[in-house]
Design a protein around this motif. Sequence first.
Motif, mmCIF file in Angstrom:
data_model
loop_
_atom_site.group_PDB
_atom_site.id
_atom_site.type_symbol
_atom_site.label_atom_id
_atom_site.label_comp_id
_atom_site.label_asym_id
_atom_site.label_seq_id
_atom_site.Cartn_x
_atom_site.Cartn_y
_atom_site.Cartn_z
ATOM 1 N N TYR B 37 40.003 26.477 77.387
ATOM 2 C CA TYR B 37 39.625 25.067 77.179
ATOM 3 C C TYR B 37 38.669 24.931 75.994
ATOM 4 C CZ TYR B 37 38.435 20.256 78.430
ATOM 5 O OH TYR B 37 38.269 18.886 78.413
ATOM 6 N N ARG B 39 37.398 27.778 73.913
ATOM 7 C CA ARG B 39 37.472 28.859 72.922
ATOM 8 C C ARG B 39 36.073 29.304 72.495
ATOM 9 N NH1 ARG B 39 41.993 27.525 68.551
ATOM 10 N NH2 ARG B 39 41.788 29.734 68.130
ATOM 11 N N GLN B 115 47.504 29.089 70.495
ATOM 12 C CA GLN B 115 46.105 28.743 70.768
ATOM 13 C C GLN B 115 45.745 27.402 70.141
ATOM 14 O OE1 GLN B 115 44.170 32.145 69.136
ATOM 15 N NE2 GLN B 115 44.328 33.328 71.018
ATOM 16 N N SER B 119 44.599 24.041 71.996
ATOM 17 C CA SER B 119 43.259 23.495 71.770
ATOM 18 C C SER B 119 43.287 22.129 71.090
ATOM 19 C CB SER B 119 42.394 24.476 70.976
ATOM 20 O OG SER B 119 42.954 24.655 69.702
ATOM 21 N N ARG B 126 44.821 18.963 78.064
ATOM 22 C CA ARG B 126 44.574 20.402 77.959
ATOM 23 C C ARG B 126 44.199 20.985 79.319
ATOM 24 N NH1 ARG B 126 41.270 20.050 74.188
ATOM 25 N NH2 ARG B 126 39.256 20.754 74.894
#
Lengths: 78, 173
Positions: B37, B39, B115, B119, B126
């Motif tokens: 969620y 990073r 990724q 994101s 998300r």
Amino acid sequence: MKNKTHDHTELAQKLAEYDVDVPDIPRKKSRWSRLVHYLASPAENPVGFLAPARPSFSMTSVIPVLASAAVPVAALLF
Amino acid sequence: MNQPEAVMEAWQLGNEEAFEQIYTAFHGPLYSFIYRYTRDEPFSVDIVQDTFLRLQTNKHQYDPSKGALKSYLFQIAYRLMINKLNRRKKWRSLLPFLVPSQESSLHPAEKLTVQQAVSELPDLQRAVILLYYYHDLPQKEIAAILHIPLGTVKSRLHQAIQTLKTHLEVEDL
């Protein structure tokens, strides 16, 4: 990851490529390590707007050179 | 391992070793969720620790008849994460240079794409896609974790799937 092959097969395969390495996480939180992390974490330069946009001579880089050159010159003259 | 709810009950009754089992079983999934969620590794570690701290301080509040332990832990973690992110946003607006800068790490091109696609989804989409695809949670439990109606989970999931398919160039539309 859930096997959702019945729907969105290709998407599920793509998402499965996003794996995460789990670090060692101590059960108890260390306040000291949190503080160290906070202080050591990279932050934006608060005076970044003063930095030259492209490489150039600035007074801060020129003054020490001039000052160090002035010392032997002054010694020779006086 | 026994059912997590049974282990939790044992812990509530005083078996301290049961907490170790709960921690071992869930710290990884919680970390993965928070990390995917945000990073942000240190932030994710912080939230995982805070989640278990919260569980320890309120261990008798958990009632297995109200839901699975896994959902309960994800609910705690999600709320802690959102609160902390909101606080961080507030600080960012007041003192922008004190907020840690975002670092992007290098990954193979394909992984980076996945990724990035995840994101770049809106926050709620998300969260829904992460809980649904990576954590094997039914939509009803996702609704409870995120504190939103079931219909919202369904619509956000549909939107997120469509967005991801477009970004990842998946053709089974």
